[in-house]
Design an enzyme around this catalytic site. Structure first.
Site, PDB file in Angstrom:
ATOM      1  N   LYS A   1       0.835  -1.193   0.000  1.00 12.90           N
ATOM      2  CA  LYS A   1       0.000   0.000   0.000  1.00 12.90           C
ATOM      3  C   LYS A   1       0.875   1.251   0.000  1.00 12.90           C
ATOM      4  CE  LYS A   1      -4.440   1.396   1.578  1.00 12.90           C
ATOM      5  NZ  LYS A   1      -5.664   1.022   2.242  1.00 12.90           N
TER       6      LYS A   1
ATOM      7  N   LYS B   1      -5.130 -16.292 -11.464  1.00 16.18           N
ATOM      8  CA  LYS B   1      -5.578 -16.781 -10.167  1.00 16.18           C
ATOM      9  C   LYS B   1      -6.957 -16.202  -9.832  1.00 16.18           C
ATOM     10  CE  LYS B   1      -4.680 -16.690  -5.277  1.00 16.18           C
ATOM     11  NZ  LYS B   1      -4.559 -15.779  -4.194  1.00 16.18           N
TER      12      LYS B   1
ATOM     13  N   LYS C   1     -11.130 -12.100  -5.739  1.00 10.07           N
ATOM     14  CA  LYS C   1     -12.085 -10.979  -5.749  1.00 10.07           C
ATOM     15  C   LYS C   1     -11.459  -9.746  -6.384  1.00 10.07           C
ATOM     16  CE  LYS C   1     -12.872 -11.043  -1.331  1.00 10.07           C
ATOM     17  NZ  LYS C   1     -12.603 -12.382  -0.826  1.00 10.07           N
TER      18      LYS C   1
HETATM   19  P1  ADP Z   1      -9.450 -13.195  -2.554  1.00 12.19           P
HETATM   20  O1  ADP Z   1      -8.139 -13.355  -3.284  1.00 12.19           O
HETATM   21  O2  ADP Z   1     -10.595 -13.495  -3.452  1.00 12.19           O
HETATM   22  O3  ADP Z   1      -9.569 -11.856  -1.858  1.00 12.19           O
HETATM   23  P2  ADP Z   1      -8.872 -14.187   0.068  1.00 12.19           P
HETATM   24  O4  ADP Z   1      -7.515 -13.554   0.008  1.00 12.19           O
HETATM   25  O5  ADP Z   1      -9.893 -13.609   0.986  1.00 12.19           O
HETATM   26  O6  ADP Z   1      -9.460 -14.291  -1.419  1.00 12.19           O
HETATM   27  O7  ADP Z   1      -8.635 -15.723   0.402  1.00 12.19           O
HETATM   28  C1  ADP Z   1      -9.215 -16.452   1.461  1.00 12.19           C
HETATM   29  C2  ADP Z   1      -8.594 -17.846   1.438  1.00 12.19           C
HETATM   30  O8  ADP Z   1      -8.850 -18.506   0.183  1.00 12.19           O
HETATM   31  C3  ADP Z   1      -7.087 -17.826   1.595  1.00 12.19           C
HETATM   32  O9  ADP Z   1      -6.720 -18.933   2.404  1.00 12.19           O
HETATM   33  C4  ADP Z   1      -6.562 -18.003   0.187  1.00 12.19           C
HETATM   34  O10 ADP Z   1      -5.300 -18.635   0.156  1.00 12.19           O
HETATM   35  C5  ADP Z   1      -7.635 -18.880  -0.458  1.00 12.19           C
HETATM   36  N1  ADP Z   1      -7.736 -18.569  -1.899  1.00 12.19           N
HETATM   37  C6  ADP Z   1      -8.231 -17.445  -2.451  1.00 12.19           C
HETATM   38  N2  ADP Z   1      -8.188 -17.479  -3.798  1.00 12.19           N
HETATM   39  C7  ADP Z   1      -7.633 -18.677  -4.122  1.00 12.19           C
HETATM   40  C8  ADP Z   1      -7.305 -19.319  -5.354  1.00 12.19           C
HETATM   41  N3  ADP Z   1      -7.571 -18.752  -6.531  1.00 12.19           N
HETATM   42  N4  ADP Z   1      -6.752 -20.547  -5.304  1.00 12.19           N
HETATM   43  C9  ADP Z   1      -6.496 -21.134  -4.116  1.00 12.19           C
HETATM   44  N5  ADP Z   1      -6.783 -20.590  -2.932  1.00 12.19           N
HETATM   45  C10 ADP Z   1      -7.334 -19.375  -2.898  1.00 12.19           C
END
Ligand code: ADP
Ligand code: TRP
Length: 325
Positions: free
Chosen positions: A113, A192, A195
């Protein structure tokens, strides 16, 4: 393996997607079988990014509904909301007093950030300290997390060691358990799934909406006849997550032979995904109809979590001289 105390948290920042399921939630559910597991919805951490109260409330509730529908069993695991355990915030302060600024400055959320020239607040800066308190408050042995959180577990271990060094053996030193496939589930564009990239398919989206998204997924433009390497194609990678070994092999063979259209693969992907989550979808609808059950589960989870966190907090307070009894 002997039973361990497992703990993990997941932020309620939006509806859970396939990446969250295969990368995290599925592991949480598997680990509840043989271990004492604590799982919580990290709404205090989410507050560093979600500034709309109604959205945060809804996302917290949705997270609980999703986790329960997907198989998190409140008889086996303790499920609770982070802010329902105020002991953790108190413990966070104690850890703050042993947290070197330099260590926090190196943590990636804050560092990124700052590098982008954005204003960071103390909440984001001390995010890893709260996370350390989350973990240490339950004497957790193992913390299943994705790759992006490993650095935070290292911080937690450092803080626990510093505190123990100063005040005696107060905290259990946890270990990170890197979740299989973490960081691997591809999104609708092949990158990947996340969100932040707008390429997600949510677990409980309506099947018609899921089909639509799947049918619009990006594919390469090679001719149908050409043999293709299944492992490097995101449609195949997703398909493989939802099916058993036999179907996976059959699809891999189809790719290697060539002579198929991506449209068919997409149809199959949408169908297996719908089937895969069908039971969970029903359970979720049932839970929505009986919302009071969810409130009850979270309230009981909070009672159990507070009992444990209260013990650890008192131990820490006594050790550092806060309690004069
Ligand atoms: P986002 O990337 O959508 O914001 P988060 O960071 O909130 O998702 O991830 C919550 C959990 O889900 C974490 O443990 C993260 O490692 C897992 N996770 C999120 N996206 C993926 C992905 N594309 N493949 C594998 N694991 C994921
Ligand atoms: N920061 C974690 C994430 O974004 C969520 C989290 C908060 C967490 N506290 C935790 C994970 C304690 C494991 C242990 O994914």
């Amino acid at each position: 393996m002997t039973s361990m105390r497992i703990l993990s948290g997941i932020q309620p920042t939006g509806r859970f997607h396939w990446g969250n399921y295969f990368g995290a939630i599925r592991q949480y559910i598997a680990l509840q079988e043989e271990n004492e597991a604590y799982y919580f919805i990290a709404n205090l951490h989410a507050l560093t990014t979600v500034r709309e109260p109604q959205r945060l409330r809804e996302a917290t509730r949705d997270a609980a509904l999703d986790l329960l529908a997907l198989g998190l069993d409140p008889q086996r695991a303790v499920l609770f909301v982070q802010s329902d355990v105020p002991e953790v915030s108190e413990l966070c302060w104690l850890l703050m007093t042993v947290a070197p600024l330099g260590l926090l400055e190196r943590c990636h959320a804050f560092k990124e950030k700052k590098a982008r020239g954005l204003m960071a607040d103390a909440g984001l800066f001390t995010y890893p300290v709260l996370m350390a308190a989350d973990i240490l408050a339950y004497d957790a042995d193992l913390v299943p997390v994705g790759e992006d959180q490993v650095q935070h577990i290292e911080v937690c271990r450092d803080l626990a060691r510093s505190f123990n060094h100063l005040f005696g053996e107060v905290f259990t030193i946890p270990r990170a358990q890197l979740m299989e496939r973490a960081a691997k589930v591809p999104g609708t564009d092949g990158e990947k799934m996340s969100k932040s990239y707008g390429n997600t398919i949510e677990i409980f989206e309506e099947p018609a909406a899921v089909r639509k998204k799947v049918m619009r997924m990006t594919t390469d433009s090679r001719p149908m006849e050409e043999p293709k390497d299944p492992e490097s194609d995101h449609l195949y990678q997703l398909y493989a997550l939802f099916v058993g070994e036999g179907e996976r092999q059959a699809m891999a063979d189809l790719y290697r032979r060539g002579g198929f259209g991506y449209g068919d693969v997409k149809k199959q992907l949408a169908a297996v995904a719908e089937q895969f989550f069908a039971e969970a979808r029903q359970r979720r609808a049932e839970l929505v109809r009986h919302g009071e059950r969810v409130d009850e589960i979270l309230a009981q989870g909070a009672v159990r979590a507070r009992r444990k966190a209260g013990d650890v907090l008192r131990r820490a307070q006594r050790a550092c001289g806060l309690s004069i009894a």
